[in-house]
Write an enzyme that holds these catalytic residues in place. Structure first.
Site, PDB file in Angstrom:
ATOM      1  N   TYR A  47       0.819  -1.217   0.000  1.00  0.00           N
ATOM      2  CA  TYR A  47       0.000   0.000   0.000  1.00  0.00           C
ATOM      3  C   TYR A  47       0.844   1.254   0.000  1.00  0.00           C
ATOM      4  O   TYR A  47       2.057   1.208   0.235  1.00  0.00           O
ATOM      5  CB  TYR A  47      -0.957   0.000   1.200  1.00  0.00           C
ATOM      6  CG  TYR A  47      -0.318   0.380   2.524  1.00  0.00           C
ATOM      7  CD1 TYR A  47       0.481  -0.517   3.218  1.00  0.00           C
ATOM      8  CD2 TYR A  47      -0.513   1.648   3.066  1.00  0.00           C
ATOM      9  CE1 TYR A  47       1.062  -0.168   4.422  1.00  0.00           C
ATOM     10  CE2 TYR A  47       0.065   2.008   4.278  1.00  0.00           C
ATOM     11  CZ  TYR A  47       0.853   1.094   4.952  1.00  0.00           C
ATOM     12  OH  TYR A  47       1.438   1.440   6.144  1.00  0.00           O
ATOM     13  N   ARG A  66       7.568   3.769  -5.165  1.00  0.00           N
ATOM     14  CA  ARG A  66       7.715   2.915  -3.968  1.00  0.00           C
ATOM     15  C   ARG A  66       6.684   1.800  -3.963  1.00  0.00           C
ATOM     16  O   ARG A  66       6.973   0.672  -3.542  1.00  0.00           O
ATOM     17  CB  ARG A  66       7.607   3.769  -2.697  1.00  0.00           C
ATOM     18  CG  ARG A  66       7.950   2.982  -1.438  1.00  0.00           C
ATOM     19  CD  ARG A  66       8.032   3.867  -0.203  1.00  0.00           C
ATOM     20  NE  ARG A  66       6.741   4.444   0.135  1.00  0.00           N
ATOM     21  CZ  ARG A  66       6.554   5.347   1.093  1.00  0.00           C
ATOM     22  NH1 ARG A  66       7.581   5.781   1.817  1.00  0.00           N
ATOM     23  NH2 ARG A  66       5.362   5.821   1.340  1.00  0.00           N
ATOM     24  N   LYS A 165       6.440  -1.860   1.913  1.00  0.00           N
ATOM     25  CA  LYS A 165       5.294  -1.223   2.590  1.00  0.00           C
ATOM     26  C   LYS A 165       4.104  -2.158   2.437  1.00  0.00           C
ATOM     27  O   LYS A 165       3.260  -1.999   1.552  1.00  0.00           O
ATOM     28  CB  LYS A 165       5.030   0.179   2.001  1.00  0.00           C
ATOM     29  CG  LYS A 165       4.179   1.061   2.905  1.00  0.00           C
ATOM     30  CD  LYS A 165       4.305   2.502   2.492  1.00  0.00           C
ATOM     31  CE  LYS A 165       3.287   3.404   3.178  1.00  0.00           C
ATOM     32  NZ  LYS A 165       3.400   3.460   4.629  1.00  0.00           N
ATOM     33  N   GLU A 198      12.583   3.499  13.571  1.00  0.00           N
ATOM     34  CA  GLU A 198      11.602   4.458  13.034  1.00  0.00           C
ATOM     35  C   GLU A 198      10.351   4.426  13.896  1.00  0.00           C
ATOM     36  O   GLU A 198      10.236   3.604  14.802  1.00  0.00           O
ATOM     37  CB  GLU A 198      11.258   4.126  11.587  1.00  0.00           C
ATOM     38  CG  GLU A 198      10.612   2.758  11.406  1.00  0.00           C
ATOM     39  CD  GLU A 198      10.278   2.442   9.943  1.00  0.00           C
ATOM     40  OE1 GLU A 198      10.054   3.373   9.157  1.00  0.00           O
ATOM     41  OE2 GLU A 198      10.228   1.245   9.608  1.00  0.00           O
ATOM     42  N   LEU A 222      11.413   1.895   6.650  1.00  0.00           N
ATOM     43  CA  LEU A 222      10.784   2.289   5.394  1.00  0.00           C
ATOM     44  C   LEU A 222      11.502   3.526   4.848  1.00  0.00           C
ATOM     45  O   LEU A 222      11.830   4.438   5.619  1.00  0.00           O
ATOM     46  CB  LEU A 222       9.302   2.621   5.619  1.00  0.00           C
ATOM     47  CG  LEU A 222       8.553   3.014   4.343  1.00  0.00           C
ATOM     48  CD1 LEU A 222       8.278   1.785   3.477  1.00  0.00           C
ATOM     49  CD2 LEU A 222       7.243   3.722   4.663  1.00  0.00           C
TER      50      LEU A 222
HETATM   51  N1  PLP Z   1       7.760   4.515   8.438  1.00  0.00           N
HETATM   52  C1  PLP Z   1       6.646   3.772   8.470  1.00  0.00           C
HETATM   53  C2  PLP Z   1       6.676   2.442   9.147  1.00  0.00           C
HETATM   54  C3  PLP Z   1       5.460   4.244   7.880  1.00  0.00           C
HETATM   55  O1  PLP Z   1       4.349   3.500   7.899  1.00  0.00           O
HETATM   56  C4  PLP Z   1       5.462   5.526   7.269  1.00  0.00           C
HETATM   57  C5  PLP Z   1       4.262   6.080   6.637  1.00  0.00           C
HETATM   58  O2  PLP Z   1       3.171   5.677   6.868  1.00  0.00           O
HETATM   59  C6  PLP Z   1       6.641   6.269   7.271  1.00  0.00           C
HETATM   60  C7  PLP Z   1       7.782   5.733   7.852  1.00  0.00           C
HETATM   61  C8  PLP Z   1       6.699   7.632   6.615  1.00  0.00           C
HETATM   62  O3  PLP Z   1       6.686   7.496   5.222  1.00  0.00           O
HETATM   63  P1  PLP Z   1       6.162   8.661   4.253  1.00  0.00           P
HETATM   64  O4  PLP Z   1       6.954   9.875   4.579  1.00  0.00           O
HETATM   65  O5  PLP Z   1       6.443   8.135   2.901  1.00  0.00           O
HETATM   66  O6  PLP Z   1       4.709   8.847   4.543  1.00  0.00           O
END
Ligand code: PLP
Length: 302
Positions: A47, A66, A165, A198, A222
């Site tokens: 997703y 991505r 993701k 994270e 991620l």
């Molecule tokens: N890390 C995780 C585990 C996430 O689920 C997300 C976003 O939902 C992020 C980091 C941040 O990613 P982005 O800046 O692409 O929204």
């Protein structure tokens, strides 16, 4: 739902909550996928979460890149090109008519027979859903939020790589539930080696002596798009930024901590489990980066 945060029901399709199922747009409450879909039976799906600025999706091309990378890691083929996916999303956004939308794209392997006979799966199933975008309360940006350093470790890349993701979000859910039970809005997770990895739905940054640091991708995280944009923007606003592994001590001794995500933008963290970060107020570097990001974002929507 945390106390003090508004809860809301999405039973009313007129509230701008619509879905596109393989290109057919319907009110989200009427949208259906098969119970035999591998996304449902196995969580065999990937997703993206995005938001709009001025009604247009932010950094759509990076999100689609991505999405394809995640799908590729699971050998899920996405037979549509970016223009076709954008066309579906445009139709969905037009139907919903929200001033600003939250966007979720889900690609599952498709409809199977509840077995590991992947050759029998008919797919993929491509779902997009949009609903009115609800920004974080302004006070979160003004005062900062509380995070919890949770006991749940981030998935080890050798088991289930956080770079994928995937809709298998149980690792994140366990972490968030622990954080919420401690009155925090975000769970900060360590990797198996005990380094800061994270947030459950965000990337994490610390600021010390004017230098911004965030864990490298090989910490098992991620590759956040907001993180990527921020690393690109920081030099332009005179803030050095480095990808470096971070210890718990680095986090707790930081002058400033912030988290980034498509929905949270750049949100200051002023409290980690009751430990005050810096002087307990959102710091200058965080505020400068948030300002730079908010100037950038509306100009990078597609
Ligand atoms: N890390 C995780 C585990 C996430 O689920 C997300 C976003 O939902 C992020 C980091 C941040 O990613 P982005 O800046 O692409 O929204």
């Amino acid at each position: 739902m945390l106390a003090g945060r508004a809860s809301r029901s999405y039973n009313d399709a007129s509230m701008g909550f619509f879905a596109s199922i393989d290109g057919s747009v319907v009110p989200a409450t009427e949208a259906r996928v098969s119970v035999l879909d591998n996304g449902f039976t196995f969580g065999d799906s990937v997703y993206e979460t995005l938001r709009t600025y001025g009604g247009r999706p932010f950094e759509l091309t990076r999100h689609l890149r991505r999405l394809r990378a995640s799908a590729g890691r699971l050998a899920i083929d996405i037979p549509l090109g970016n223009d076709a996916l954008k066309g579906r999303l445009d139709a969905l956004l037009a139907r919903a008519g929200n001033p600003e939308s939250y966007i979720r794209m889900i690609v599952t392997r498709g409809v199977g027979d509840i077995s590991y006979h992947f050759e029998r799966v008919q797919g993929p199933t491509i779902v997009m859903a949009v609903k009115p975008f609800e920004p974080l309360p302004d006070e979160d940006y003004r005062n900062g939020v509380r995070a919890a350093l949770v006991s749940v470790r981030r998935n080890a890349p050798g088991a289930l790589d956080p770079a994928i993701k995937s809709c298998n979000l149980l690792n994140n859910i366990l972490a968030v539930r622990e954080a919420q039970a401690r009155g925090a809005v975000e769970a900060l997770m360590l990797n198996a080696a005990g380094e800061v990895a994270e947030g459950a739905s965000s990337n994490v940054f610390v600021v010390k002596g004017g230098v911004v640091r965030t864990p490298p991708l090989d910490a098992g995280i991620l590759a956040g798009i907001t993180r990527e944009v921020l690393l690109e923007l920081s030099a332009g606003v005179g803030v050095p930024a480095r990808e470096e592994s971070l210890s718990t001590e680095d986090l707790l001794a930081a002058d400033e901590v912030f988290i980034t995500s498509s929905l949270k933008e750049i949100t200051p963290v002023t409290d980690v489990d009751g430990h005050r970060v810096g002087d307990g107020r959102p710091g200058l570097v965080t505020r400068r980066l948030l300002q730079a990001f908010r100037e950038y974002a509306p100009r990078h929507c597609e």
